[in-house]
Write a protein that holds these residues in place. Structure first.
Motif, short mmCIF file in Angstrom:
data_model
loop_
_atom_site.label_atom_id
_atom_site.label_comp_id
_atom_site.label_asym_id
_atom_site.label_seq_id
_atom_site.Cartn_x
_atom_site.Cartn_y
_atom_site.Cartn_z
N VAL A 187 69.80 21.82 -7.63
CA VAL A 187 68.78 22.98 -7.41
C VAL A 187 68.72 23.76 -6.49
CG1 VAL A 187 66.35 23.62 -8.18
CG2 VAL A 187 67.71 21.99 -9.68
N ALA A 188 68.50 22.58 -5.16
CA ALA A 188 68.45 23.44 -4.00
C ALA A 188 69.66 24.13 -3.58
CB ALA A 188 68.37 22.18 -2.73
N GLY A 189 70.93 23.57 -3.98
CA GLY A 189 72.19 24.26 -3.78
C GLY A 189 72.24 25.50 -4.37
N ALA A 190 71.77 25.62 -5.75
CA ALA A 190 71.93 26.89 -6.51
C ALA A 190 70.75 28.10 -5.94
CB ALA A 190 71.20 26.69 -7.72
N LEU A 191 69.58 27.56 -5.40
CA LEU A 191 68.91 28.21 -4.61
C LEU A 191 69.27 28.96 -3.42
CD1 LEU A 191 65.37 26.40 -5.47
CD2 LEU A 191 66.22 28.71 -6.30
N GLN A 192 70.06 28.21 -2.81
CA GLN A 192 70.89 28.44 -1.58
C GLN A 192 71.74 29.87 -1.98
OE1 GLN A 192 73.14 25.54 0.50
NE2 GLN A 192 72.22 25.74 2.22
N LEU A 228 63.24 31.67 2.03
CA LEU A 228 62.41 30.72 1.21
C LEU A 228 63.28 29.93 0.16
CD1 LEU A 228 59.00 32.08 0.67
CD2 LEU A 228 59.71 30.02 2.33
N THR A 229 64.16 30.64 -0.42
CA THR A 229 64.85 29.89 -1.46
C THR A 229 66.08 29.15 -0.66
OG1 THR A 229 66.52 31.75 -1.58
CG2 THR A 229 64.63 31.71 -3.04
N GLY A 230 66.61 29.64 0.44
CA GLY A 230 67.55 28.92 1.26
C GLY A 230 67.01 27.67 2.10
N ALA A 231 65.55 27.72 2.29
CA ALA A 231 64.82 26.56 3.01
C ALA A 231 64.68 25.33 2.09
CB ALA A 231 63.55 27.10 3.44
N VAL A 232 64.81 25.55 0.71
CA VAL A 232 64.74 24.52 -0.10
C VAL A 232 65.84 23.28 0.31
CG1 VAL A 232 64.82 23.58 -2.51
CG2 VAL A 232 63.45 25.76 -1.98
N ALA A 233 67.14 23.96 0.37
CA ALA A 233 68.01 23.04 0.75
C ALA A 233 67.84 22.47 2.05
CB ALA A 233 69.53 23.77 0.85
N VAL A 234 67.54 23.15 3.04
CA VAL A 234 66.85 22.25 4.47
C VAL A 234 66.01 21.23 4.27
CG1 VAL A 234 66.07 22.75 6.60
CG2 VAL A 234 67.47 24.46 5.61
N PHE A 235 64.86 21.53 3.44
CA PHE A 235 63.86 20.38 3.16
C PHE A 235 64.50 19.35 2.40
CE2 PHE A 235 60.13 18.89 0.78
CZ PHE A 235 59.35 18.88 1.97
N ILE A 259 77.12 22.28 -1.79
CA ILE A 259 77.99 23.35 -1.63
C ILE A 259 78.66 23.66 -3.18
CG2 ILE A 259 80.44 23.74 -0.97
CD1 ILE A 259 79.59 22.12 1.59
N THR A 260 78.62 22.46 -3.85
CA THR A 260 79.17 22.66 -5.21
C THR A 260 78.09 23.63 -5.90
OG1 THR A 260 80.31 20.52 -5.07
CG2 THR A 260 79.84 21.58 -7.42
N ALA A 261 76.70 23.34 -5.89
CA ALA A 261 76.08 24.12 -6.65
C ALA A 261 75.86 25.43 -6.07
CB ALA A 261 74.45 23.58 -6.56
N ASN A 262 76.04 25.72 -4.96
CA ASN A 262 75.99 27.04 -4.04
C ASN A 262 77.22 27.74 -4.76
OD1 ASN A 262 76.32 29.03 -2.20
ND2 ASN A 262 75.10 27.89 -0.60
N SER A 302 77.06 30.91 -7.04
CA SER A 302 77.81 32.31 -6.52
C SER A 302 78.88 32.88 -7.40
CB SER A 302 78.60 31.95 -5.22
OG SER A 302 77.37 31.72 -4.10
N VAL A 303 79.73 32.03 -8.15
CA VAL A 303 80.50 32.51 -9.07
C VAL A 303 79.91 33.34 -10.10
CG1 VAL A 303 82.38 31.59 -10.85
CG2 VAL A 303 82.39 30.73 -8.29
N ALA A 304 78.88 32.50 -10.55
CA ALA A 304 78.13 33.19 -11.90
C ALA A 304 77.23 34.27 -11.40
CB ALA A 304 76.94 32.13 -12.22
N LEU A 305 76.79 34.47 -10.17
CA LEU A 305 76.12 35.91 -9.74
C LEU A 305 77.31 36.71 -9.81
CD1 LEU A 305 74.14 34.36 -6.70
CD2 LEU A 305 73.16 35.40 -8.70
N ASP A 306 78.54 36.51 -9.23
CA ASP A 306 79.59 37.42 -9.17
C ASP A 306 80.03 37.92 -10.62
OD1 ASP A 306 79.53 37.73 -6.35
OD2 ASP A 306 81.19 36.38 -5.99
N HIS A 307 80.03 37.07 -11.56
CA HIS A 307 80.65 37.15 -12.86
C HIS A 307 79.77 38.19 -13.68
CE1 HIS A 307 82.97 36.31 -16.42
NE2 HIS A 307 81.67 36.26 -17.10
#
Length: 306
Positions: free
Chosen positions: A11-16, A236-243, A262-265, A269-274
């Motif tokens: 989830v953290a990677g997806a939020l990133q 803030l969404t990216g900070a979840v990955a740092v935390f 990285i995988t979730a990210n 990203s592929v879904a966002l583009d698609h």
């Protein structure tokens, strides 16, 4: 037991990835990239400071502080080098090569950190299957990044762009190292909210300093009118990955943590583009991207299981 943490890390990677898309929109409205980065990171510091004031205990002791490596508070800055690389180099080398190089360097560095026990991690030794997984992930990144960079094909970045590749690889490696440094910072400061605050304050300071040094261009009133309420929340969404790194890297290992992120990210990203979400230019997920996604999933399974 560590596998129970994987869903949160995913989830953290997806939020990133969502944060990256939101940041792209914010940069477009703020015009000045350093101003955009400052606006993106300021809410993070505010939230973590507030959480620390609400939950001020436990606090570090003199003993834990004395054992803290000098580089531990620089974890946030190490990760921010990749942000700087994107701001400075992505238009020179293209989005596809930049993302491919940084993420590949991140994966390989993460596996090396685990294998050799660098920066206080427990040495796991050389295990062929996780390294095979790393190679599969790197191949997947290349497939996805190359299709992401199709719009750059008409431009010739030339040798000047390729000369930047070593710096981009270093930026990707520092992304992985920053996660480990942040974990050591958390161990020394005990309180995770205090550790997150200390990690992000130097980043905000660095970007704010760059705004003072390069105050132009500035956004117009029309630009600011186009800022949506969610755009400044990108950091803030990216900070979840740092935390997640602060809390979990010593439990799951640098390779598994960064691989899952990285995988979730990239899949997000592929879904966002698609689907063209969050104002992103719509790019359909064709066979190369789907093959890249499959390779990354296979790679992270090898890294996480073995």
């Amino acid at each position: 037991m560590a596998a129970l943490l994987y869903p949160f890390i995913l989830v953290a990677g997806a939020l990133q990835a969502l944060g990256n898309a939101m940041n792209a929109q914010l940069r477009g409205r703020m015009v000045n990239p350093w101003l955009a980065a400052t606006v993106s990171f300021l809410p993070i510091v505010f939230v973590f400071v507030t959480l620390f004031l609400v939950m001020p205990t436990p606090l570090p002791s003199l003993e834990t502080l004395s054992k803290m490596p000098w580089y531990a508070p620089l974890g946030g800055l190490a990760g921010a080098v990749a942000v700087f690389g994107g701001l400075a180099f992505i238009d020179k080398v293209g989005a596809g090569p930049f993302n491919g190089l940084t993420l590949t360097a991140n994966i390989i560095t993460s596996l090396a950190l685990d294998a050799f026990g660098l920066f206080g991690l427990q040495a796991a030794g050389f295990k062929p299957l996780p390294w095979l997984g790393g190679l599969l992930m790197a191949a997947g990144v290349v497939f996805i990044a190359r299709t992401a960079g199709k719009k750059d094909e008409g431009e010739s970045h030339g040798m000047s762009g390729k000369l930047l590749y070593p710096f981009i690889l270093v930026a990707g490696a520092l992304m992985a190292i920053g996660v480990v440094w942040n974990a050591q910072l958390r161990g020394a400061l005990v309180n995770p909210w205090l550790a997150a605050t200390v990690s992000f304050v130097p980043v905000v300071f660095a970007f704010a300093l760059m705004v003072l040094l390069k105050p132009t261009p500035l956004p117009t009133r029309q630009d600011l009118a186009g800022v949506r309420w969610w755009m400044p929340l990108a950091g803030l969404t990216g900070a979840v990955a740092v935390f997640a790194g602060l809390l979990f890297v010593d439990k799951v290992g640098a390779g598994a943590l960064n691989g899952l992120l990285i995988t979730a990210n990239l899949l997000t990203s592929v879904a966002l583009d698609h689907f063209g979400w969050l104002g992103m230019r719509q790019v359909k997920a064709g066979p190369p991207r789907l093959l890249g996604a499959a390779l990354m999933i296979g790679g992270i399974v090898l890294i996480s299981v073995f």
